[in-house]
Motif scaffolding. Structure first.
Motif, PDB file in Angstrom:
ATOM      1  N   TYR A 239      -9.186 -97.261  -8.987  1.00  0.00           N
ATOM      2  CA  TYR A 239      -9.338 -97.020  -7.547  1.00  0.00           C
ATOM      3  C   TYR A 239      -8.223 -96.121  -7.025  1.00  0.00           C
ATOM      4  O   TYR A 239      -8.459 -95.206  -6.230  1.00  0.00           O
ATOM      5  N   ASP A 240      -6.999 -96.372  -7.478  1.00  0.00           N
ATOM      6  CA  ASP A 240      -5.856 -95.614  -6.957  1.00  0.00           C
ATOM      7  C   ASP A 240      -5.965 -94.123  -7.251  1.00  0.00           C
ATOM      8  O   ASP A 240      -5.510 -93.299  -6.454  1.00  0.00           O
ATOM      9  N   HIS A 241      -6.546 -93.763  -8.384  1.00  0.00           N
ATOM     10  CA  HIS A 241      -6.684 -92.352  -8.716  1.00  0.00           C
ATOM     11  C   HIS A 241      -7.660 -91.637  -7.783  1.00  0.00           C
ATOM     12  O   HIS A 241      -7.577 -90.414  -7.613  1.00  0.00           O
ATOM     13  N   CYS A 242      -8.580 -92.367  -7.198  1.00  0.00           N
ATOM     14  CA  CYS A 242      -9.633 -91.778  -6.364  1.00  0.00           C
ATOM     15  C   CYS A 242      -9.314 -91.804  -4.872  1.00  0.00           C
ATOM     16  O   CYS A 242      -9.988 -91.112  -4.093  1.00  0.00           O
ATOM     17  N   ALA A 243      -8.345 -92.574  -4.483  1.00  0.00           N
ATOM     18  CA  ALA A 243      -8.081 -92.772  -3.058  1.00  0.00           C
ATOM     19  C   ALA A 243      -7.677 -91.473  -2.378  1.00  0.00           C
ATOM     20  O   ALA A 243      -6.886 -90.685  -2.908  1.00  0.00           O
ATOM     21  N   GLY A 244      -8.250 -91.234  -1.203  1.00  0.00           N
ATOM     22  CA  GLY A 244      -7.861 -90.099  -0.375  1.00  0.00           C
ATOM     23  C   GLY A 244      -8.663 -88.834  -0.587  1.00  0.00           C
ATOM     24  O   GLY A 244      -8.412 -87.827   0.089  1.00  0.00           O
TER      25      GLY A 244
END
Length: 348
Positions: free
Chosen positions: A64-69
């Motif tokens: 999830y963190d890689h995709c955020a923003g």
């Protein structure tokens, strides 16, 4: 838009990223760097086109963190040709199917509204001379083709009002790119014609292939991004030109016509590739009018021949540097990757 492009240092990605930047998008790449020695010509500056902020992450490990923003994820990363896909079929399914679905779920959870998935017309397998549109049943005959079918189905089930996937089923690519692939049909035929004077004709010469230049593939992603997502929400498109379906025998003759002195060499040995499909690209023309492919195979053959000749290409270097299966086998043999295609040592 803020875009995450997986496989941005690959064959299509190395052409697409500069186009995205020129269009004003903000790009972050995600790539393992396995094929960084595949630059064409083989000089470091050829990689500069894809120099954007880069996540050195295996697509199997995306969270999830890689995709955020991001406003969209453009998912190109895959084990992308049949010899490589057949090397270890379980890894092909892990990368092309399971990891693609996990990435789509991570993007959806992170609130990314657009997910552009690089699919393939190879999922139709051994078809017929009849025209194929996007409604035809799949008949994949390789792990690569089947992995894309499975991924499309699972990712499509994630579609809702807040998450719009689109499936871009590329025709068979060809053409010069900063990160060349030599295992593609036209690229390979022209390389043999230039380096050996022979064009190998083997298997079923009457088989059909839809073909598209790598630059036109890249333009399809820009066209989708410039079109409101309601137009393409959860839909699949053949990415190509209906008038650019060719029989393999015709391609061989075309290459011979364009490369002076080249002759046809017939191979009577066993040939296991039973694929044949002729696809209609009418749907993308109707629904994504911003997509206007411009290249023909004849133009692409001329481009490739001129580029190979300008670099004084030799067959041994072509096969060693630009055939993906050779590169992966070398990384496994030297202990860089293990048999699961995971790093066994630090990547070079």
């Amino acid at each position: 838009m803020r875009l995450l492009v997986t496989g941005h240092e690959g064959y299509v990605g190395s052409v697409l990223v500069p186009m995205l930047l020129d269009a004003g998008h903000e790009v972050t790449g995600l790539d393992t760097g396995w094929f960084n020695d595949c630059a064409f010509p083989p000089r470091p500056e050829r990689r500069s086109a894809a120099r954007v902020p880069t996540l050195r992450v295996d697509v199997r490990d995306v969270t999830y963190d890689h995709c955020a923003g991001f406003d969209a994820v453009l998912h190109l990363a895959a084990l992308s040709d049949d010899p490589l896909g057949n090397l270890n079929p379980s890894v092909t399914y892990d990368v092309n199917y399971h990891a693609a679905v996990r990435l789509a779920r991570a993007a959806k959870t992170a609130g990314v509204p657009r997910f552009l998935f690089a699919s393939t017309c190879a999922m139709y397998g051994a078809g017929s001379d009849d025209w194929i549109d996007e409604r035809v049943s799949f008949a994949p005959d390789t792990p690569y083709g089947e992995s894309k079918v499975l991924a499309e189905r699972r990712i499509a089930s994630l579609a809702d009002d807040d998450f719009s996937p689109v499936f871009l089923r590329h025709a068979t690519a060809y053409g010069v790119a900063p990160m060349l692939r030599g295992d593609l049909l036209v690229n390979n035929l022209v390389a043999f014609a230039v380096t050996t004077g022979n064009v190998l004709l083997h298997g079923d010469a009457d088989s059909w292939r839809p073909l598209i230049h790598v630059s036109d593939i890249a333009r399809s992603y820009l066209a989708v991004l410039s079109t409101g997502r309601d137009a393409w929400h959860a839909r699949a498109y053949h990415v190509g030109r209906s008038d650019e379906n060719h029989r393999i025998a015709d391609l061989v003759h075309l290459v011979c016509d364009e490369v002076p002195g080249a002759k046809i060499e017939f191979d009577d040995g066993p040939h296991l590739d039973s694929r044949s499909y002729r696809v209609s690209c009418d749907r993308i023309s109707r629904e994504i009018p911003a997509f206007r492919p411009s290249w023909t195979v004849q133009q692409g053959v001329r481009e490739l021949a001129a580029a190979y000749q300008a670099e004084d290409l030799r067959l041994a270097d072509f096969e060693d540097r630009y055939l993906r299966i050779r590169r992966i086998r070398r990384l496994v043999a030297d202990g860089t990757l293990d048999l699961r295609l995971r790093p066994a040592t630090e990547m070079p």
